[in-house]
Design an enzyme around this catalytic site. Structure first.
Site, mmCIF file in Angstrom:
data_model
loop_
_atom_site.group_PDB
_atom_site.id
_atom_site.type_symbol
_atom_site.label_atom_id
_atom_site.label_comp_id
_atom_site.label_asym_id
_atom_site.label_seq_id
_atom_site.Cartn_x
_atom_site.Cartn_y
_atom_site.Cartn_z
ATOM 1 N N HIS A 109 0.849 -1.182 0.000
ATOM 2 C CA HIS A 109 0.000 0.000 0.000
ATOM 3 C C HIS A 109 0.886 1.233 0.000
ATOM 4 O O HIS A 109 1.937 1.235 0.629
ATOM 5 C CB HIS A 109 -0.927 0.011 1.228
ATOM 6 C CG HIS A 109 -2.063 0.957 1.066
ATOM 7 N ND1 HIS A 109 -1.965 2.287 1.369
ATOM 8 C CD2 HIS A 109 -3.309 0.760 0.576
ATOM 9 C CE1 HIS A 109 -3.117 2.871 1.085
ATOM 10 N NE2 HIS A 109 -3.946 1.974 0.597
ATOM 11 N N ASP A 113 -8.006 -5.409 -0.033
ATOM 12 C CA ASP A 113 -8.481 -6.197 -1.165
ATOM 13 C C ASP A 113 -8.107 -7.667 -1.064
ATOM 14 O O ASP A 113 -8.681 -8.507 -1.744
ATOM 15 C CB ASP A 113 -7.922 -5.622 -2.475
ATOM 16 C CG ASP A 113 -8.515 -4.275 -2.772
ATOM 17 O OD1 ASP A 113 -9.736 -4.149 -2.616
ATOM 18 O OD2 ASP A 113 -7.772 -3.351 -3.130
HETATM 19 N N1 CMC Z 1 4.239 -7.576 -4.909
HETATM 20 C C1 CMC Z 1 5.581 -7.506 -5.094
HETATM 21 N N2 CMC Z 1 6.321 -6.389 -4.961
HETATM 22 C C2 CMC Z 1 5.657 -5.262 -4.626
HETATM 23 C C3 CMC Z 1 4.274 -5.244 -4.406
HETATM 24 C C4 CMC Z 1 3.563 -6.448 -4.539
HETATM 25 N N3 CMC Z 1 2.240 -6.489 -4.365
HETATM 26 N N4 CMC Z 1 3.885 -4.004 -4.085
HETATM 27 C C5 CMC Z 1 4.988 -3.252 -4.106
HETATM 28 N N5 CMC Z 1 6.064 -4.004 -4.437
HETATM 29 C C6 CMC Z 1 7.467 -3.546 -4.512
HETATM 30 C C7 CMC Z 1 7.658 -2.658 -5.740
HETATM 31 O O1 CMC Z 1 8.052 -3.421 -6.867
HETATM 32 C C8 CMC Z 1 8.754 -1.728 -5.265
HETATM 33 O O2 CMC Z 1 9.975 -2.398 -5.359
HETATM 34 P P1 CMC Z 1 11.357 -1.574 -5.633
HETATM 35 O O3 CMC Z 1 11.531 -0.686 -4.430
HETATM 36 O O4 CMC Z 1 12.387 -2.637 -5.735
HETATM 37 O O5 CMC Z 1 11.141 -0.801 -6.901
HETATM 38 C C9 CMC Z 1 8.438 -1.532 -3.782
HETATM 39 O O6 CMC Z 1 7.705 -2.708 -3.392
HETATM 40 C C10 CMC Z 1 7.595 -0.300 -3.487
HETATM 41 O O7 CMC Z 1 6.391 -0.401 -4.214
HETATM 42 P P2 CMC Z 1 5.797 0.721 -5.167
HETATM 43 O O8 CMC Z 1 5.093 0.088 -6.329
HETATM 44 O O9 CMC Z 1 6.828 1.748 -5.464
HETATM 45 O O10 CMC Z 1 4.730 1.341 -4.164
HETATM 46 P P3 CMC Z 1 3.516 2.235 -4.530
HETATM 47 O O11 CMC Z 1 3.186 2.972 -3.307
HETATM 48 O O12 CMC Z 1 3.780 3.025 -5.760
HETATM 49 O O13 CMC Z 1 2.340 1.190 -4.896
HETATM 50 C C11 CMC Z 1 0.574 -0.348 -4.683
HETATM 51 C C12 CMC Z 1 1.427 0.730 -3.983
HETATM 52 C C13 CMC Z 1 -0.623 -0.685 -3.814
HETATM 53 C C14 CMC Z 1 0.052 0.190 -6.038
HETATM 54 C C15 CMC Z 1 1.464 -1.597 -4.917
HETATM 55 O O14 CMC Z 1 1.906 -2.103 -3.661
HETATM 56 C C16 CMC Z 1 0.725 -2.690 -5.703
HETATM 57 O O15 CMC Z 1 0.677 -2.637 -6.935
HETATM 58 N N6 CMC Z 1 0.123 -3.694 -4.983
HETATM 59 C C17 CMC Z 1 -0.661 -4.713 -5.627
HETATM 60 C C18 CMC Z 1 -2.010 -4.153 -6.043
HETATM 61 C C19 CMC Z 1 -2.943 -3.944 -4.850
HETATM 62 O O16 CMC Z 1 -3.104 -4.819 -4.017
HETATM 63 N N7 CMC Z 1 -3.618 -2.774 -4.831
HETATM 64 C C20 CMC Z 1 -4.621 -2.449 -3.807
HETATM 65 C C21 CMC Z 1 -4.207 -1.319 -2.926
HETATM 66 S S1 CMC Z 1 -5.270 -1.153 -1.486
HETATM 67 C C22 CMC Z 1 -6.836 -0.709 -2.035
HETATM 68 C C23 CMC Z 1 -6.886 0.500 -2.894
HETATM 69 O O17 CMC Z 1 -6.167 1.481 -2.696
HETATM 70 O O18 CMC Z 1 -7.724 0.516 -3.771
#
Ligand code: CMC
Length: 436
Positions: free
Chosen positions: A313, A370
């Site tokens: 998140h 989720d």
């Molecule tokens: N699986 C594997 N690696 C992950 C995941 C994951 N689910 N989420 C984040 N990472 C890694 C990402 O690759 C990054 O790695 P690095 O630092 O090596 O580049 C690091 O963790 C930080 O993640 P980020 O993508 O930069 O973080 P963000 O804040 O931009 O994204 C997120 C947050 C929720 C979009 C992302 O964690 C994600 O895509 N999760 C899966 C989708 C999900 O479950 N979304 C629902 C969110 S909660 C409900 C809502 O808001 O609607």
């Protein structure tokens, strides 16, 4: 919120090239980190800020929802989400989000009455559905039909009139479950079921979704309670992608129905509300406990686009308090319904393995809301394609509360970010004959 500079605290920024520096005020909210007021940065230093994804940017002042991502706390108007999920109900949570305070008994019953009276949709709106393919994704239908509401309810599109704004807000909260249930019925080829105003909000939605006209249908109180809880947990989440979309669309003066349709479009994405559907698809793809390590390995591989859906998140770096409530509710609902879903076992095992994995620990990736909602919704009989639609029903109140707050904010301006331009500098046009 006291957004005056806190004890004249400032942050000084110096341009090392020109030597010019400015003091930028630090603003204090009631809780949460201080916020640097950068408004003079461009006029005095001629610089913009750069923050793709708004990871360190406060886009507005708000009194509605507060999240402490490190502590895993979420408050609606100061009330902790755990207390609301345990003691309140969705209608009351809507009242709190919209009006800021817990309602008295009379205020609550008049609010519930107002919402209940708006549950039907204009009869001509029903004809929109026949223009869609029956196999259309329900979120595609939602974007279209909700956007079309502004073509029906002209008497609540004057955004300068607070009364019209509130009527539009009530209409949106009330009609969203009706439209969502119609979307489902249309996909099945079943007749639409009219709202039944003797039923509660969640109960009515389940009735419109699962009843058929030829049979009596009694909504299970267990399911109605679980649905209501899911709605409370998803009702608002401060400046997330869809809410920011609603605010940005609304900042130009667009009507509320159009703004909420924009919010629905943003919610649909798998990184946001679409994640609950993606979680179920992922669990089905994994299929068996033995294959979990393979998928965890893929999630950690930089060259693989696969992510563990339902994990991570932007704000929560400890745990998602909504996930905690839903995890418990998930077990209760499955037990009460007598559902023995192997996918839940698979989900628990995936959670267990991911939580002890160094990669997930280091990056502070925990199961989010989720991760569990999909499993409960599946047990309740919803197809995966409807999951994000249910999220949209719940989030509508957050969207309209935030939209109203923005319109009433004296500092409100059209949202218009700037950019770091890295394209070509000025160059002269070359006639096509001379281009070779
Ligand atoms: N699986 C594997 N690696 C992950 C995941 C994951 N689910 N989420 C984040 N990472 C890694 C990402 O690759 C990054 O790695 P690095 O630092 O090596 O580049 C690091 O963790 C930080 O993640 P980020 O993508 O930069 O973080 P963000 O804040 O931009 O994204 C997120 C947050 C929720 C979009 C992302 O964690 C994600 O895509 N999760 C899966 C989708 C999900 O479950 N979304 C629902 C969110 S909660 C409900 C809502 O808001 O609607």
């Amino acid at each position: 919120m006291d957004n005056k500079p806190s004890n004249r605290e400032t942050l000084t920024v110096t341009d090392n090239v020109t030597g010019k520096s400015i003091d930028m005020p630090l603003l204090s909210g009631t809780i949460g980190p201080k916020v640097v007021d950068i408004r003079k940065l461009y006029s005095e230093l001629d610089h913009f800020t750069f923050d793709p994804g708004y990871t360190a940017t406060g886009s507005c002042e708000s009194k509605i929802t507060y999240i402490d991502g490190d502590k895993g706390e979420l408050y609606y108007r100061g009330y902790p989400i755990e207390q609301l999920a345990d003691k309140s109900d969705f209608m009351e949570s809507c009242y709190i989000l919209l009006y800021g305070e817990l309602p008295t008994r009379e205020q609550k019953s008049s609010f519930v009455g107002a919402i209940t009276r708006h549950t039907m949709v204009h009869e001509q709106l029903t004809r929109f559905f026949s223009g869609f393919r029956r196999d259309a994704h329900p979120m595609a239908v939602m974007c279209g039909v909700v956007g079309a509401l502004s073509a029906f309810y002209h008497d609540s599109t004057d955004i300068t009139d607070p009364r019209q704004r509130m009527i539009a807000s009530h209409r949106l909260i009330a009609k969203m479950p009706t439209i969502a249930a119609m979307t489902y019925k249309y996909s099945l080829g079943q007749p639409f079921i009219f709202p039944k105003n003797s039923l509660g909000f969640a109960e009515n939605f389940l009735h419109m979704t699962f009843a058929v006209p030829c049979e009596e249908y009694k909504v299970s109180p267990t399911l109605a309670k679980a649905m209501d809880k899911i709605f409370i947990l998803h009702a608002d989440h401060e400046q997330n992608a869809s809410t920011s979309t609603v605010r940005l669309a609304g900042s130009s003066g667009a009507n509320p129905f159009a703004c909420i349709a924009a919010g629905i479009a943003s919610l649909w994405g798998p990184a946001h509300g679409g994640a609950n559907e993606a979680v179920l698809k992922m669990l089905m793809e994994i299929g068996h406990k033995d294959r979990i390590p393979e998928f965890v390995k893929r999630a950690k591989n930089k060259d693989d686009t696969f992510k563990l859906m339902g994990f991570g998140h932007r704000v929560y770096k400890n745990f998602d308090p909504r996930a905690k409530v839903l995890r418990e509710a998930c077990h209760e609902v499955l037990e009460e319904l007598g559902v023995n879903d192997p996918l839940l076992e698979l989900a628990m095992e995936l959670e267990r393995l991911a939580l002890k994995d160094d990669y997930f620990i280091e990056k502070k990736l925990y199961p989010n809301v989720d991760f569990y909602s999909g499993i409960i919704l599946k047990a309740m009989g919803f197809p995966t394609s409807m999951f994000t639609v249910l999220f949209a029903i719940a989030r509508t109140v957050g969207w309209v509360a935030q939209w109203n707050e923005m319109i009433e904010d004296p500092n409100q301006k059209i949202g218009r970010p700037r950019q770091l331009y890295t394209g070509p500098v000025r160059r002269d046009y070359i006639d096509i004959a001379k281009r070779g």
